[in-house]
Each structure stands twice: as structure tokens, then as C-alpha cells.
Write a protein that holds these residues in place. Structure first.
Motif, mmCIF file in Angstrom:
data_model
loop_
_atom_site.group_PDB
_atom_site.id
_atom_site.type_symbol
_atom_site.label_atom_id
_atom_site.label_comp_id
_atom_site.label_asym_id
_atom_site.label_seq_id
_atom_site.Cartn_x
_atom_site.Cartn_y
_atom_site.Cartn_z
ATOM 1 N N TYR A 87 -8.769 1.463 8.993
ATOM 2 C CA TYR A 87 -8.677 0.468 9.839
ATOM 3 C C TYR A 87 -7.376 1.029 11.153
ATOM 4 O O TYR A 87 -7.163 0.234 11.849
ATOM 5 N N GLY A 88 -6.951 2.193 10.959
ATOM 6 C CA GLY A 88 -6.114 2.897 12.031
ATOM 7 C C GLY A 88 -6.392 2.613 13.218
ATOM 8 O O GLY A 88 -5.560 2.244 14.214
ATOM 9 N N LEU A 89 -7.706 2.658 13.896
ATOM 10 C CA LEU A 89 -8.025 2.527 15.245
ATOM 11 C C LEU A 89 -7.722 1.130 15.661
ATOM 12 O O LEU A 89 -7.109 1.055 16.852
ATOM 13 N N MET A 107 0.664 -1.155 -0.059
ATOM 14 C CA MET A 107 0.001 -0.072 0.000
ATOM 15 C C MET A 107 0.992 1.151 -0.043
ATOM 16 O O MET A 107 1.994 1.268 0.665
ATOM 17 N N ILE A 108 0.771 2.087 -0.719
ATOM 18 C CA ILE A 108 1.349 3.451 -0.684
ATOM 19 C C ILE A 108 0.312 4.545 -0.270
ATOM 20 O O ILE A 108 -0.668 4.781 -0.715
ATOM 21 N N TRP A 109 0.910 5.518 0.678
ATOM 22 C CA TRP A 109 0.269 6.433 1.241
ATOM 23 C C TRP A 109 0.610 7.802 1.091
ATOM 24 O O TRP A 109 1.922 7.929 0.945
ATOM 25 N N GLY A 110 -0.046 8.717 0.440
ATOM 26 C CA GLY A 110 0.383 9.931 0.158
ATOM 27 C C GLY A 110 0.665 11.049 1.110
ATOM 28 O O GLY A 110 1.386 11.723 1.076
ATOM 29 N N SER A 111 0.286 10.624 2.598
ATOM 30 C CA SER A 111 0.635 11.408 3.502
ATOM 31 C C SER A 111 0.894 10.713 4.964
ATOM 32 O O SER A 111 0.335 9.676 4.971
ATOM 33 N N PHE A 112 1.350 11.385 5.758
ATOM 34 C CA PHE A 112 1.467 10.727 7.221
ATOM 35 C C PHE A 112 -0.114 10.378 8.009
ATOM 36 O O PHE A 112 -0.135 9.473 8.376
ATOM 37 N N ALA A 113 -0.925 11.346 7.514
ATOM 38 C CA ALA A 113 -2.360 11.063 8.112
ATOM 39 C C ALA A 113 -2.783 9.825 7.460
ATOM 40 O O ALA A 113 -3.593 9.144 8.201
ATOM 41 N N PHE A 127 -1.304 7.442 6.471
ATOM 42 C CA PHE A 127 -0.599 6.323 7.035
ATOM 43 C C PHE A 127 -1.160 5.822 8.382
ATOM 44 O O PHE A 127 -1.458 4.698 8.693
ATOM 45 N N ILE A 128 -1.617 6.801 9.283
ATOM 46 C CA ILE A 128 -2.054 6.682 10.434
ATOM 47 C C ILE A 128 -3.577 6.117 10.405
ATOM 48 O O ILE A 128 -3.834 5.207 11.033
ATOM 49 N N ALA A 129 -4.212 6.600 9.536
ATOM 50 C CA ALA A 129 -5.670 6.153 9.321
ATOM 51 C C ALA A 129 -5.857 4.644 8.634
ATOM 52 O O ALA A 129 -6.566 4.059 8.938
ATOM 53 N N MET A 130 -4.495 4.300 7.955
ATOM 54 C CA MET A 130 -4.489 2.651 7.558
ATOM 55 C C MET A 130 -5.856 2.451 6.950
ATOM 56 O O MET A 130 -6.207 1.375 7.067
#
Length: 61
Positions: A15-17, A1-7, A9-12
Motif C-alpha cells: 500500500y506504499g503508493l 507491523m515490523i519491517w525487515g528492511s527500508f524497502a 517500510f516504503i512498500a508498506m
């Protein structure tokens, strides 16, 4: 998975929680286990030292 921002990444992906909650619970459990292990080790070493002192005292008498 490629995340565009740190937010992101945290949100996953929504499923981040669950992901970060699991990481925190696991880390907390490991930290608690290490603390309890250290306490048990200190108690065992103290009991061994007391036993050795009592054994030496018994030999002197």
C-alpha cells in the motif's frame, strides 16, 4: 507491523503508493496553504499601512 528492511517500510505491505501519495498530497496542500496565507498577510498589512497613510494625509489637509 515490523519491517525487515527500508524497502519493505516504503512498500508498506503493498500500500506504499497510496500511503506515500497521500503524505505527499497532504504535505503539498499544507505548503500551498502556508504560502497563500503569507501572501494574504502581506497584502492585508500593506492595505492597512496604505489606509493609515491616507487617514494621516486627510487629517493634515
Amino acid at each position: 507491523m515490523i519491517w525487515g528492511s527500508f524497502a519493505e517500510f516504503i512498500a508498506m505491505g503493498g500500500y506504499g503508493l497510496y500511503v506515500w501519495g497521500s503524505v505527499l498530497v497532504t504535505g503539498g496542500g499544507l505548503a500551498l496553504e502556508l504560502a497563500l496565507l503569507s501572501r494574504r498577510k502581506r497584502a492585508a498589512l500593506g492595505a492597512a499601512a496604505l489606509s493609515a497613510r491616507l487617514a494621516l494625509r486627510g487629517r493634515r489637509s
